[in-house]
Design a protein around this motif. Structure first.
Motif, PDB file in Angstrom:
ATOM      1  N   SER A 153     136.622  18.852   2.255  1.00  0.00           N
ATOM      2  CA  SER A 153     136.619  18.171   0.964  1.00  0.00           C
ATOM      3  C   SER A 153     135.682  16.972   0.998  1.00  0.00           C
ATOM      4  O   SER A 153     135.006  16.667   0.018  1.00  0.00           O
ATOM      5  CB  SER A 153     138.033  17.711   0.603  1.00  0.00           C
ATOM      6  OG  SER A 153     138.865  18.805   0.365  1.00  0.00           O
ATOM      7  N   VAL A 154     135.656  16.295   2.111  1.00  0.00           N
ATOM      8  CA  VAL A 154     134.838  15.081   2.194  1.00  0.00           C
ATOM      9  C   VAL A 154     133.464  15.341   2.788  1.00  0.00           C
ATOM     10  O   VAL A 154     132.472  14.737   2.367  1.00  0.00           O
ATOM     11  CB  VAL A 154     135.576  13.972   2.977  1.00  0.00           C
ATOM     12  CG1 VAL A 154     136.853  13.606   2.265  1.00  0.00           C
ATOM     13  CG2 VAL A 154     135.887  14.365   4.407  1.00  0.00           C
ATOM     14  N   ILE A 155     133.357  16.254   3.743  1.00  0.00           N
ATOM     15  CA  ILE A 155     132.073  16.504   4.393  1.00  0.00           C
ATOM     16  C   ILE A 155     131.039  17.016   3.397  1.00  0.00           C
ATOM     17  O   ILE A 155     129.916  16.513   3.320  1.00  0.00           O
ATOM     18  CB  ILE A 155     132.228  17.511   5.551  1.00  0.00           C
ATOM     19  CG1 ILE A 155     133.132  16.947   6.645  1.00  0.00           C
ATOM     20  CG2 ILE A 155     130.873  17.879   6.125  1.00  0.00           C
ATOM     21  CD1 ILE A 155     132.638  15.668   7.276  1.00  0.00           C
ATOM     22  N   SER A 156     131.401  18.014   2.614  1.00  0.00           N
ATOM     23  CA  SER A 156     130.443  18.556   1.646  1.00  0.00           C
ATOM     24  C   SER A 156     130.623  17.960   0.260  1.00  0.00           C
ATOM     25  O   SER A 156     129.673  17.919  -0.529  1.00  0.00           O
ATOM     26  CB  SER A 156     130.551  20.084   1.579  1.00  0.00           C
ATOM     27  OG  SER A 156     131.852  20.479   1.228  1.00  0.00           O
ATOM     28  N   GLY A 157     131.816  17.463  -0.036  1.00  0.00           N
ATOM     29  CA  GLY A 157     132.047  16.855  -1.340  1.00  0.00           C
ATOM     30  C   GLY A 157     131.144  15.664  -1.590  1.00  0.00           C
ATOM     31  O   GLY A 157     130.656  15.457  -2.709  1.00  0.00           O
TER      32      GLY A 157
END
Length: 452
Positions: A153-157
């Motif tokens: 969710s955070v790495i690519s978001g």
């Protein structure tokens, strides 16, 4: 050139007319869903404390949703992302999985107030679609590396959020690439918060929303970031993906932001990996079965589902995050009470000894080697009743997915659940109507007024 140039060049050149009617509707529905989730989560555990912690940084700037005043843009984005993600009710891309809006939307709306307060609805929806599609595209091309502990969710978001802001600010390609580079330099996201049942989990997208605005500020002032964002020796692909990345897949549907059509909106306030088991639990509930009727349930799911939500549930020590990430708890709730609602995930309700004892003593969760390791489906139940009867249930679909969408009535019921749970002054039909008016160019300020 690095893949960053493809993504950035596409992002800054997109127009509202490039989006199909289906993509526009999917973007709008995800926006309604996300804002409702955020208003429901403003007083969730950890949020009042987070507002106190952030208050030292100032009280001027964009809106802190839910009637909590204003804060500098990075702080407002942080708090708004935290409330949106707190209840684990926000959208997912089931193929990765990731919560695309959890990072993209709070950063984008804070930036609208900060840099483009006159933004109209079509401009905003274009930027949001660019960001959501970008987050999903990066996530899918690499595939989740949950076994290594990355939180996708955070790495690519955060990459999608940068693309959205590049489009909103009408940057050129080069500036957007530099912003992506700054974001690479500060991106992180561990799944340990889920493993430990920590409230930090709900603030991980929030940290990235904040960081995206910092990256944008640096790029805006001409400070260069690394340009080999994805394909460099220590770029995204090598760092997070072990060098494995389907670059060819990045092109399909890119100009129309078509991946937004695949977003899933969650009918239950729990980890997406619990949804298919909940669906089957509700089948048992609809048959009139309750805890008193069931001797044992053997649940077979994917290996990743076991890792994420398959641990033993202990109602005497579990926290709210433990309950949100428990097949055993959510299935026990579904059988006894029906579809889990927000109120089933409070410090008080998760202590229910009847549900807790059933979850711990009557449910077994196993990995099914015939299911893809990262799959959410298929899921199988083998149920032994106290009268000696045996039942077998299975599903290959997940409620809320593109293949099994919530009906309009179910969607509105979710919005109502969110707004009534936290006693919001905003009415469900009002929120739905104001957001849908963005399609015809209504000002974004009309939405922000409701959120304030």
């Amino acid at each position: 050139m690095d893949l960053a140039y493809l993504l950035a060049g596409n992002a800054v050149s997109r127009k509202f007319t490039d989006l199909s009617a289906q993509t526009v509707d999917a973007t709008v529905d995800s926006l309604i869903d996300s804002l409702a989730c955020a208003l429901a989560g403003t007083n969730a555990p950890g949020m009042p404390e987070a507002r106190r912690a952030m208050s030292r940084f100032g009280s001027e700037g964009p809106t802190v949703w839910g009637g909590f005043g204003h804060a500098p843009a990075p702080v407002a984005a942080f708090l708004n992302a935290g409330s949106m993600h707190a209840l684990d009710y926000d959208d997912t891309d089931d193929k990765v999985p990731l919560h695309a809006n959890s990072v993209v939307l709070p950063a984008l709306l804070a930036d609208v107030e900060d840099s483009r307060p006159d933004c109209d609805g079509q401009e905003f929806l274009t930027a949001l679609a660019v960001g959501l599609d970008g987050a999903m595209r990066v996530g899918r091309a690499g595939g989740p590396k949950g076994s290594r502990g990355w939180n996708y969710s955070v790495i690519s978001g955060c990459m999608g959020a940068v693309l959205a802001i590049g489009r909103l600010r009408r940057w050129d390609t080069e500036t957007t690439v530099h912003a992506l580079g700054h974001q690479l330099a500060q991106t992180a996201g561990s799944l340990q918060s889920i493993i430990d049942g920590s409230l930090a989990k709900r603030f991980q997208p929030a940290m990235m929303s904040k960081n995206v605005l910092m990256s944008a500020a640096l790029a805006q002032e001409g400070i260069d970031g690394p340009l080999n964002v994805f394909e460099g020796r220590a770029g995204f692909i090598n760092l997070y993906q072990d060098g494995k990345f389907n670059i060819e897949s990045m092109h399909l549907g890119l100009e129309g932001c078509s991946l937004v059509d695949d977003l899933s909106l969650k009918p239950y306030s729990a980890c997406r990996f619990t949804h298919a088991p909940i669906d089957l639990a509700l089948q048992l509930h609809e048959r009139g079965l309750r805890h008193r009727d069931i001797k044992h349930i053997r649940i077979r799911v994917s290996g990743q589902a076991v890792n994420m939500v398959g641990r033993r549930f202990d109602h005497t020590s579990a926290g709210v995050v433990d309950a949100q990430f428990s097949i055993a708890y959510t299935v026990a709730v579904g059988i006894e009470r029906g579809a889990p609602r927000i109120g089933d995930f409070t410090e008080e309700t998760i202590r229910d000894p009847q549900v807790g004892k059933f979850a711990a003593e009557h449910i077994t969760i196993e990995a099914n080697d015939s299911v893809p390791f990262l799959g959410m489906v298929p899921v199988y139940f083998e149920v032994e009743l106290n009268n000696g009867q045996r039942l077998e249930l299975g599903t290959e679909q997940v409620s809320g997915s593109p293949e099994l969408r919530m009906t309009p009535t179910q969607f509105r019921d979710k919005v109502v659940d969110c707004l009534t749970y936290n006693a919001s002054r905003v009415q469900a039909d009002e929120l739905i109507s104001v957001v849908r008016n963005l399609k015809t160019g209504a000002p974004v300020s009309s939405v922000l007024k409701l959120m304030a």
